[in-house]
Scaffold this motif. Sequence first.
Motif, PDB file in Angstrom:
ATOM      1  N   PHE A 110      46.000  42.355  44.201  1.00  0.00           N
ATOM      2  CA  PHE A 110      44.848  41.961  43.384  1.00  0.00           C
ATOM      3  C   PHE A 110      45.320  40.866  42.429  1.00  0.00           C
ATOM      4  O   PHE A 110      46.289  41.061  41.686  1.00  0.00           O
ATOM      5  N   ASP A 111      44.622  39.730  42.464  1.00  0.00           N
ATOM      6  CA  ASP A 111      45.063  38.549  41.716  1.00  0.00           C
ATOM      7  C   ASP A 111      44.003  38.161  40.694  1.00  0.00           C
ATOM      8  O   ASP A 111      42.849  37.917  41.046  1.00  0.00           O
ATOM      9  N   ASN A 112      44.404  38.114  39.430  1.00  0.00           N
ATOM     10  CA  ASN A 112      43.522  37.691  38.341  1.00  0.00           C
ATOM     11  C   ASN A 112      44.080  36.461  37.636  1.00  0.00           C
ATOM     12  O   ASN A 112      43.797  36.217  36.471  1.00  0.00           O
ATOM     13  N   SER A 113      44.882  35.684  38.365  1.00  0.00           N
ATOM     14  CA  SER A 113      45.534  34.523  37.750  1.00  0.00           C
ATOM     15  C   SER A 113      44.549  33.406  37.424  1.00  0.00           C
ATOM     16  O   SER A 113      44.851  32.540  36.598  1.00  0.00           O
ATOM     17  N   PHE A 114      43.358  33.415  38.060  1.00  0.00           N
ATOM     18  CA  PHE A 114      42.383  32.362  37.765  1.00  0.00           C
ATOM     19  C   PHE A 114      41.708  32.568  36.413  1.00  0.00           C
ATOM     20  O   PHE A 114      41.049  31.676  35.899  1.00  0.00           O
ATOM     21  N   SER A 115      41.836  33.763  35.843  1.00  0.00           N
ATOM     22  CA  SER A 115      41.218  34.053  34.547  1.00  0.00           C
ATOM     23  C   SER A 115      42.270  33.938  33.454  1.00  0.00           C
ATOM     24  O   SER A 115      43.358  34.525  33.555  1.00  0.00           O
ATOM     25  N   ALA A 116      41.941  33.200  32.413  1.00  0.00           N
ATOM     26  CA  ALA A 116      42.908  32.963  31.338  1.00  0.00           C
ATOM     27  C   ALA A 116      42.767  33.937  30.179  1.00  0.00           C
ATOM     28  O   ALA A 116      43.712  34.104  29.399  1.00  0.00           O
ATOM     29  N   VAL A 117      41.611  34.582  30.037  1.00  0.00           N
ATOM     30  CA  VAL A 117      41.397  35.423  28.857  1.00  0.00           C
ATOM     31  C   VAL A 117      40.927  36.836  29.191  1.00  0.00           C
ATOM     32  O   VAL A 117      41.163  37.758  28.413  1.00  0.00           O
ATOM     33  N   SER A 118      40.243  37.048  30.312  1.00  0.00           N
ATOM     34  CA  SER A 118      39.588  38.343  30.566  1.00  0.00           C
ATOM     35  C   SER A 118      40.435  39.191  31.504  1.00  0.00           C
ATOM     36  O   SER A 118      40.857  38.741  32.566  1.00  0.00           O
ATOM     37  N   GLU A 119      40.683  40.449  31.113  1.00  0.00           N
ATOM     38  CA  GLU A 119      41.332  41.404  31.983  1.00  0.00           C
ATOM     39  C   GLU A 119      40.286  42.135  32.818  1.00  0.00           C
ATOM     40  O   GLU A 119      39.106  42.165  32.468  1.00  0.00           O
ATOM     41  N   LYS A 120      40.714  42.750  33.914  1.00  0.00           N
ATOM     42  CA  LYS A 120      39.796  43.432  34.828  1.00  0.00           C
ATOM     43  C   LYS A 120      40.256  44.880  35.020  1.00  0.00           C
ATOM     44  O   LYS A 120      41.447  45.163  35.125  1.00  0.00           O
ATOM     45  N   ILE A 121      39.287  45.791  35.066  1.00  0.00           N
ATOM     46  CA  ILE A 121      39.554  47.183  35.409  1.00  0.00           C
ATOM     47  C   ILE A 121      39.218  47.359  36.889  1.00  0.00           C
ATOM     48  O   ILE A 121      38.078  47.137  37.299  1.00  0.00           O
TER      49      ILE A 121
END
Length: 231
Positions: A110-121
Amino acid sequence: MDVARMLLCLISVLVSEKFLVAAFSQSLVSDFTFTLPAGRKECFFQTMKKDASLEIEYQVPGVYMVLDGAGLDVDFSLSSPTGHVLYSEHRKSDGVYTVETEDGDYMFCFDNSFSAVSEKIIFFELLMDNMEQEGEEPEDWKEYVHGTDMLDMKLEDIMDTINSVKARLGKSLQIQTVLKAFEARDRNLQESNYDRVNMWSMTNMLVMMLVTGLQVYLIRALFEDKRHART
């Protein structure tokens, strides 16, 4: 007669339960929920056997994240033990993927590198079928139909069937929980938009009333005779 009839009913129930156990292959279910920070990528590994089946389902069940300006999407990828990418999805909020497996460790990320400020649950669930141990032969239900073997059935057979049904009911409950989360998210989004529309409508009305009063004052000031009569 009543005792014999009750015994026959008990035997028929045990046989039917045995049929159910033979009808479902051995299934394993596991689930996990974690927080994926902004700009991070997390990978997990699952060891599988040949000719088994692996089903991966994931959701990003955020309720208030949209209201804060964050999206409910994440990049997902699934790779075989040889490193071949089987699935690769970009910025999706949910997904279900099924593969016929071979021996080795499957990696899903699971990759969230495109988001700079928001974390994901992130919530994901693994359903593994045909995970029998090596050398274990599938049971043939026909041997239980005739002879005295019908009376040798164990309580564990019934418990296996109950556990299999329980696992599937648990999966249905998880799906319903995720759907409720999305419904709550949409409802909160609509209520927030409703409050914002009302707030800006009141603000615009006050500004219009202020501008109208100011215009009336300026127009009256233009026609007001400021000359004083001499006495």
